[in-house]
Write a protein that holds these residues in place. Structure first.
Motif, PDB file in Angstrom:
ATOM      1  N   ASP A   2      44.377  40.372  46.140  1.00  0.00           N
ATOM      2  CA  ASP A   2      44.044  40.783  47.516  1.00  0.00           C
ATOM      3  C   ASP A   2      42.709  40.127  47.875  1.00  0.00           C
ATOM      4  O   ASP A   2      41.632  40.698  47.685  1.00  0.00           O
ATOM      5  CB  ASP A   2      43.949  42.306  47.593  1.00  0.00           C
ATOM      6  CG  ASP A   2      43.740  42.816  49.007  1.00  0.00           C
ATOM      7  OD1 ASP A   2      43.320  42.014  49.876  1.00  0.00           O
ATOM      8  OD2 ASP A   2      43.982  44.015  49.248  1.00  0.00           O
ATOM      9  N   LEU A   3      42.784  38.909  48.392  1.00  0.00           N
ATOM     10  CA  LEU A   3      41.579  38.112  48.615  1.00  0.00           C
ATOM     11  C   LEU A   3      40.632  38.732  49.627  1.00  0.00           C
ATOM     12  O   LEU A   3      39.411  38.633  49.482  1.00  0.00           O
ATOM     13  CB  LEU A   3      41.966  36.703  49.057  1.00  0.00           C
ATOM     14  CG  LEU A   3      42.717  35.861  48.017  1.00  0.00           C
ATOM     15  CD1 LEU A   3      42.992  34.469  48.554  1.00  0.00           C
ATOM     16  CD2 LEU A   3      41.938  35.785  46.716  1.00  0.00           C
ATOM     17  N   GLU A   4      41.182  39.374  50.642  1.00  0.00           N
ATOM     18  CA  GLU A   4      40.333  39.999  51.665  1.00  0.00           C
ATOM     19  C   GLU A   4      39.515  41.145  51.066  1.00  0.00           C
ATOM     20  O   GLU A   4      38.302  41.248  51.286  1.00  0.00           O
ATOM     21  CB  GLU A   4      41.191  40.512  52.820  1.00  0.00           C
ATOM     22  CG  GLU A   4      40.373  41.097  53.965  1.00  0.00           C
ATOM     23  CD  GLU A   4      41.236  41.565  55.134  1.00  0.00           C
ATOM     24  OE1 GLU A   4      40.712  42.288  55.996  1.00  0.00           O
ATOM     25  OE2 GLU A   4      42.439  41.207  55.162  1.00  0.00           O
ATOM     26  N   GLU A   5      40.178  41.986  50.273  1.00  0.00           N
ATOM     27  CA  GLU A   5      39.478  43.108  49.647  1.00  0.00           C
ATOM     28  C   GLU A   5      38.518  42.612  48.578  1.00  0.00           C
ATOM     29  O   GLU A   5      37.411  43.167  48.401  1.00  0.00           O
ATOM     30  CB  GLU A   5      40.503  44.079  49.044  1.00  0.00           C
ATOM     31  CG  GLU A   5      39.924  45.422  48.639  1.00  0.00           C
ATOM     32  CD  GLU A   5      39.366  46.199  49.820  1.00  0.00           C
ATOM     33  OE1 GLU A   5      38.390  46.959  49.616  1.00  0.00           O
ATOM     34  OE2 GLU A   5      39.891  46.049  50.956  1.00  0.00           O
ATOM     35  N   GLY A  39      39.935  30.469  39.514  1.00  0.00           N
ATOM     36  CA  GLY A  39      38.587  30.218  40.009  1.00  0.00           C
ATOM     37  C   GLY A  39      38.278  30.821  41.362  1.00  0.00           C
ATOM     38  O   GLY A  39      37.195  30.607  41.921  1.00  0.00           O
ATOM     39  N   ARG A  40      39.206  31.623  41.906  1.00  0.00           N
ATOM     40  CA  ARG A  40      38.979  32.195  43.251  1.00  0.00           C
ATOM     41  C   ARG A  40      37.749  33.096  43.277  1.00  0.00           C
ATOM     42  O   ARG A  40      37.034  33.146  44.294  1.00  0.00           O
ATOM     43  CB  ARG A  40      40.210  32.965  43.705  1.00  0.00           C
ATOM     44  CG  ARG A  40      40.512  34.234  42.910  1.00  0.00           C
ATOM     45  CD  ARG A  40      41.789  34.898  43.354  1.00  0.00           C
ATOM     46  NE  ARG A  40      42.948  34.030  43.118  1.00  0.00           N
ATOM     47  CZ  ARG A  40      44.198  34.372  43.419  1.00  0.00           C
ATOM     48  NH1 ARG A  40      44.450  35.527  43.975  1.00  0.00           N
ATOM     49  NH2 ARG A  40      45.186  33.542  43.160  1.00  0.00           N
ATOM     50  N   VAL A  41      37.512  33.822  42.200  1.00  0.00           N
ATOM     51  CA  VAL A  41      36.364  34.737  42.175  1.00  0.00           C
ATOM     52  C   VAL A  41      35.063  33.953  42.287  1.00  0.00           C
ATOM     53  O   VAL A  41      34.174  34.289  43.087  1.00  0.00           O
ATOM     54  CB  VAL A  41      36.371  35.595  40.899  1.00  0.00           C
ATOM     55  CG1 VAL A  41      35.089  36.429  40.813  1.00  0.00           C
ATOM     56  CG2 VAL A  41      37.592  36.497  40.858  1.00  0.00           C
ATOM     57  N   LEU A  42      34.927  32.896  41.505  1.00  0.00           N
ATOM     58  CA  LEU A  42      33.717  32.083  41.556  1.00  0.00           C
ATOM     59  C   LEU A  42      33.553  31.429  42.928  1.00  0.00           C
ATOM     60  O   LEU A  42      32.446  31.376  43.474  1.00  0.00           O
ATOM     61  CB  LEU A  42      33.749  31.024  40.457  1.00  0.00           C
ATOM     62  CG  LEU A  42      32.583  30.032  40.426  1.00  0.00           C
ATOM     63  CD1 LEU A  42      31.244  30.739  40.450  1.00  0.00           C
ATOM     64  CD2 LEU A  42      32.693  29.126  39.202  1.00  0.00           C
ATOM     65  N   LYS A  43      34.642  30.951  43.498  1.00  0.00           N
ATOM     66  CA  LYS A  43      34.561  30.305  44.818  1.00  0.00           C
ATOM     67  C   LYS A  43      34.047  31.291  45.875  1.00  0.00           C
ATOM     68  O   LYS A  43      33.196  30.939  46.703  1.00  0.00           O
ATOM     69  CB  LYS A  43      35.921  29.754  45.226  1.00  0.00           C
ATOM     70  CG  LYS A  43      35.846  28.772  46.399  1.00  0.00           C
ATOM     71  CD  LYS A  43      37.121  28.004  46.559  1.00  0.00           C
ATOM     72  CE  LYS A  43      36.963  26.837  47.521  1.00  0.00           C
ATOM     73  NZ  LYS A  43      36.242  27.139  48.764  1.00  0.00           N
ATOM     74  N   ILE A  44      34.548  32.525  45.833  1.00  0.00           N
ATOM     75  CA  ILE A  44      34.079  33.528  46.789  1.00  0.00           C
ATOM     76  C   ILE A  44      32.604  33.848  46.542  1.00  0.00           C
ATOM     77  O   ILE A  44      31.816  33.998  47.486  1.00  0.00           O
ATOM     78  CB  ILE A  44      34.935  34.804  46.705  1.00  0.00           C
ATOM     79  CG1 ILE A  44      36.353  34.521  47.224  1.00  0.00           C
ATOM     80  CG2 ILE A  44      34.313  35.941  47.511  1.00  0.00           C
ATOM     81  CD1 ILE A  44      37.323  35.662  47.034  1.00  0.00           C
ATOM     82  N   CYS A  45      32.207  33.921  45.280  1.00  0.00           N
ATOM     83  CA  CYS A  45      30.792  34.179  44.961  1.00  0.00           C
ATOM     84  C   CYS A  45      29.897  33.084  45.545  1.00  0.00           C
ATOM     85  O   CYS A  45      28.822  33.371  46.090  1.00  0.00           O
ATOM     86  CB  CYS A  45      30.598  34.266  43.450  1.00  0.00           C
ATOM     87  SG  CYS A  45      31.174  35.812  42.712  1.00  0.00           S
TER      88      CYS A  45
END
Length: 367
Positions: A58-61, A84-90
């Motif tokens: 849930d990318l928005e949350e 790597g989505r978490v790092l990209k959002i960070c």
């Protein structure tokens, strides 16, 4: 007060990281899991730790949860499956990041964001924990003790489950799938996992046990971090018959069995159930041995360091927790993306281990 978000914090490694941060920082700790069931009390975790249900898909949350944090600690493995989505959002939200990633494929996916992290002014440190993690810093210290390092030989062994949960089992079997590149004689050469058994002498109570080639991030990152000709990384289990069973799984069973998700789950669950029995006799500890060969004062020399602890998951919590602590204290402010050995100084590492009661034995031998 700093706010730390631990993704996958309900797992055994995540809980160990959370407890370490409670002990060594005054940060607000939020841990996440895929369910809302509160398991904190049954695991004797500090009541100040907050629990949040979160699905990483849930990318928005996920973005809303990361926004406003001072640090994200990614403990939601296996990292073979992470993108790597978490790092990209960070990076996009300007939040520092560390993880317990344990496979080169994840490193290769996220290192492409290195320049973006530098521009955003965030520090991202990969491969923290015990191995990788503490092991990397043991090697860095050894390399620094020599005038010229030539060969890094790093061995690990874990008793039973290591107290680290079924995810670690999955990671082991995922690592048996295919040949990997190892840095040998100054070039990349293909090596088959769980081959070329060696008998290594670890500290008591483990003693001599077998270890085998295994693909860990250090196999890849050490070639960049240290200008050496050889990087050898080998892993084994206690009791030794687990090694033979793993070898059979890697080399006798049909390849399709360990290439499918169902096969990985089957082997992981069977192994985890077996360790539920053997843990009572072997314990759940970890031992590591770093051997750095090279030159000092014009003579051939070898630097040895060893570490043993009765609880693998606790050790991983110390490794990751100490890096998180230093980031929160501003001692590791180095924008970019790095494996832990490139950014954590030996002085900080030694201080962290001393504060957490983890003893590392060292000796330098002239050959």
């Amino acid at each position: 007060m700093s706010k730390v978000l631990i993704l996958g914090g309900k797992g055994r490694i995540g809980r160990s990281v959370a407890q370490d941060l409670v002990s060594h920082t005054d940060a607000e700790i939020i841990i996440t899991g895929r369910t809302a069931k509160n398991e904190l009390l049954q695991h004797n975790l500090d009541k100040s730790i907050k629990l949040l249900m979160l699905d990483l898909d849930d990318l928005e949350e996920l973005r809303k949860t990361i926004k406003g944090c001072d640090l994200v600690v990614h403990c939601a493995g296996p990292f073979h499956y992470r993108d790597g989505r978490v790092l990209k959002i960070c990076i996009e939200e300007g939040v520092n990041y560390i993880d317990v990633s344990d496979h080169r494929s994840f490193f290769q996916k996220v290192i492409q964001y290195r320049e973006e992290a530098q521009k955003a002014g965030i520090t991202a440190i990969l491969n923290t924990g015990v191995f990788p993690g503490i092991s990397n810093s043991m090697v860095r210290e050894g390399v620094e003790q020599l005038d010229q390092a030539d060969t890094i030989h790093l061995s690990y062994t874990v008793a039973g489950s290591g107290g680290a949960g079924i995810t670690v089992m999955r990671t082991t079997f995922l690592g048996l799938r295919e040949a990997f590149d190892a840095w040998i004689d100054g070039k990349w050469q293909k090596v088959l996992p769980y081959t070329k058994r060696e008998t290594v002498e670890f500290p008591k109570p483990y003693g001599k046990t077998g270890v085998y080639w295994f693909d860990v991030p250090e196999t890849y990152t050490f070639a960049e971090s240290f200008k050496v000709k050889n990087v050898i990384t080998k892993f084994g289990s206690i009791p030794d018959f687990y090694n033979h069973l793993t070898w059979i799984t890697a080399h006798v069973f049909p390849t399709a069995w360990i290439e499918s998700h169902a096969g990985i789950e089957f082997f992981s669950k069977v192994s985890y159930n077996m360790t539920a029995v053997t843990d009572k006799f072997t314990g759940i500890g970890v031992a590591m041995r770093a051997e750095i060969r090279g030159e000092k004062q014009g003579k051939a020399a070898t630097y040895y360091s060893t570490m043993v602890h009765e609880n693998t998951a606790f050790s991983a919590g110390c490794g990751t927790g100490s890096v998180a602590q230093f980031l929160l204290e501003g001692k590791l402010n180095q924008p970019g993306i790095y494996p832990v050995e490139q950014v954590l100084t030996t002085d900080l590492f030694k201080a962290a281990m001393e504060n957490r009661g983890i003893e590392i034995q060292k000796k330098l031998v002239y050959n």
